[in-house]
Each structure stands twice: as C-alpha cells, then as structure tokens.
Enzyme design. Sequence first.
Site, mmCIF file in Angstrom:
data_model
loop_
_atom_site.group_PDB
_atom_site.id
_atom_site.type_symbol
_atom_site.label_atom_id
_atom_site.label_comp_id
_atom_site.label_asym_id
_atom_site.label_seq_id
_atom_site.Cartn_x
_atom_site.Cartn_y
_atom_site.Cartn_z
ATOM 1 N N HIS A 157 -2.681 -20.960 34.656
ATOM 2 C CA HIS A 157 -2.234 -22.518 33.909
ATOM 3 C C HIS A 157 -3.588 -23.154 33.855
ATOM 4 C CE1 HIS A 157 -0.272 -26.054 33.246
ATOM 5 N NE2 HIS A 157 -1.473 -26.695 34.071
ATOM 6 N N ARG B 56 0.777 -1.112 0.048
ATOM 7 C CA ARG B 56 -0.131 -0.020 0.158
ATOM 8 C C ARG B 56 0.907 1.213 -0.054
ATOM 9 N NH1 ARG B 56 -5.393 -1.232 0.919
ATOM 10 N NH2 ARG B 56 -5.671 1.157 1.597
#
Length: 480
Positions: A459, A288
């Site tokens: 966890h 771009r």
Amino acid sequence: MTMETTTLLIIGGGPGGYVAAIRAGQLGIKTVLVEGGQLGGTCLNVGCIPSKALIHAAEEFHKATHYAGEGGAESALGIRTAAPSIDITRTVAWKEGIVKRLTGGVGALLKKNGVQVVRGWARILDGKTVEVTGAEGGGTGAANDAGGQTTRIRCEHLLLATGSEAVELPFLPFGGNVVSATEALSPETLPGHLVVVGAGYIGLELGTAYRKLGARVTVVEAAGRVLPAYDDELARPVAARLRALGVDLHLESSVLGLSEDGKSVRMKNGGGEEVAIDADRVLVAVGRRPRTSGFGLESLMLDMNGRAVRIDNQCRTSMRNVWAIGDLTGEPMLAHRAMAQGEMVAEIIAGKRRHFMPAAIPAVCFTDPEVVVVGLTPQDAAKQGLDCISASFPYAANGRAMTIEGTEGFVRVVARKDNHLIVGWQAVGSAVAELSTAFVQSIELGAQLEDIGGTIHAHPTLGEAVQEAALRALGHALHI
C-alpha cells in the site's frame, strides 16, 4: 551457389524466430536463422516497441501541454509551464535509438549462443531444403551477410516464423498519404488531420498518440463501438477518453475510398449517407494476416486454417519435422505467444517433453486508458457453460490511482462459483498493463479467490485493486 547443412533452420528473425534460435543454441543444436530484414521482426522494428515509445512521447507532450493551461485550463496539481513544442524528427530518432539497441542486443545474443544468421530472403524448395538469396548491404553485427549470392541450406528441422503483415484494403491501397502502422510510427511530419480506418487496438493506440501530439484525429469504424473485440465495459472508458481528447468517432461507418484528388476520404456513415472527410494522412489499421506468400510455403502443401498454417499443441505442421510458430499460425497474434512457442519447439527438438498448453495468454491494449484481458470474461465463461462469479473493484476507490490522476477504470475477476478457482481477469485503467503478470500467474498457478484475497499487497499501489476485486467476489471487500 554455396551449400550448407544444419540441424535447425529458422525462417524469420522476429520474436518467435530469434527466441527459438537462442534457446536452440543454448541446448547445443546447430542452428541457422534466415532473416531478410532486421532482426526483431515487426515487434521490435515497426510494432510493439516503437509504438510504445511513440505513445510515451505523445503522453509526455500532452502532459506538458496540459500544464501550460491549454484552452485556459488550470492544472489541479498547481503546475504551470510555458507552451511546449515538439520536434518530431528528434522524437523519431529517439525511438529508433531504442529499436537499434534492442535489435543489436538480439544479434549479440544469437552470436553468443552460436547461431549462424544468414541475411537474405528464403525460398522453400522442400521440407528439408531452403534457398536464400542474400540481401545486399545491411547487417546486424551478428549476421553473416550473404552479399547477394545464393545459398542452399539443408536441414533436419525447418521452423517457419514468418510473422504477419498489415491487411490492405483494395479500395484504399497503401501509398502516398495512405499508410500502415509501419509508416505511421516514423513520421517525417505530423499531419494536420489524420483519419484512422479501424478502431481496434492498433488504430486507437496510434490515433490517440497522434491526437496527443497535436494532430486532429478522426476514427472510422464499421462496428458500433471502439475495440469491438473487447466487451463493452472495457471499451467504454476508452471511448470516453477519446471523446475527451477531441477525437472524432464515426461508428457503424464504412470507408469507400479516396476522393479523386486524394485529399479526402469518402465514407458512408451510420445513417447511410455518403460524406467526405478531409485528410492529410490516412492510417489503415483494419488488422493483420499471416505472412504466407513470397517464400515458397505453397510447395510444402501444409494443412491450413484459412490463411494460417495449422499446427498441433507442439507447433508441428502436417509435414514431419516442419514446425510453425507465431502470427503465421493465426490468432492470437501476440509476440509473447510466439516467444513461448519458439522456446518450446527448440526444447522438443532437443529431446525434451513439451506441449504448448498455457492456462492463459495475456492481451494488452496500450490505449488511454490501458486495457488488459487474461483468461475468460464473464461472457466467455457463460458460453462455456461455467457457473462463475465476477466482481469489479473501481480505480476511483484506489488511493494510488488517485495520486496519479488515474481514477477511471476497474479491475475485474472471474472465478468458478463451486471452488473459487480463478479463470479470468480484465482491467481498464492507468498502468493496468503492469498488472497483467499478476493476472496470468494467478491463473497459471491455479489460484483461488482466497489465495489472492489473503495475499498482503503493498500500500499504496494499483495492485491493491487486484486483492480488493478478489475480496469483493468473496463478499467482503474492505474499501468499497
């Protein structure tokens, strides 16, 4: 012709422009925002948001196909389904619904904060005057539709936020079956064979999505590997996944143009041979460039960096009280950079002391697997003469990655050897985009390896790989 005056005039209603307008409104600055298309700019309408929606839909369809035992394969999870199908028209409509909700929300926020939105196409007359030719019809629910008439607006501050546009190849112009990402995100039908020119993040994101939706996909790239702007360790798992999906990769190859009948792409491969590849559709995704034409920018005679407007660390241009933000100012062309710049400019105009000096700006590729780069890579650090240590923790040793069948990839940390200050993070793997916030915060807050290693991480989560990478850099990783 009608005449108006305002304190701040913003050209462009993309992420940078609309955030600047909302913040200016919050600060009591009289603000006018001019937008010729839809609020939200490329990002909300034909970029970030719709591409992620299409990527998600493609992934869900691909999973269903996998569970149906495509090619006689059996799902390791024991899931079996009937052969799935997809109605791409409904998929696109769902994606457009998300876009509409978001752009409508932007319009409502602008209205709530007293921003006047003028729908039309701006032309700069001088650093204080802009002429707007109104767009017929349209409207966003918060816009003042100029209805085809011309409005001249005088301002104290002019903010340029015109964004960027897809680069067009002269020998492969857009039109017909040659498309940019804009058209690729709203397909009426799925092509039998899509040829993608360019293996940067846009080409690979969309190419992967089309492959998962069932199209045959070929990628042509001039460089020797995919994602050439990223280091090889990060690109390697992406290339492996592309091949596993059945995407044909032609590296060190250059496109020459279409055949005379327009049904194939002429290409010179890595061996120097000229070959033709049949193509139902061609996606050109070679980058771009700043949108600098069509709105009278040249009348200001601003200092430029190539095609980009040159700015300082407050987003000031070379003309007093003319500001520029986002893609118009060059790389990195990221929506979140533009947003942060827009917010800052509004605050400076309101009298606050601000400078745009972020410690790091995250960059994310929503490929399969995803890639994140924040701060310095080991190679960047070496080029800057920094004596750094780096360590990686593999997803293969992360319990959460195992449970989501995403064990490819790793998290890597880069830190100074003398004081353990973290200067960079890189990651490739499933859902690593969601780790980017933790990465950039650690750098912005000046964290050391001991800070991350000593922070209790939940966890089982992918975030444990962040802690383990820091621990490994300290020499005592626990799970490898």
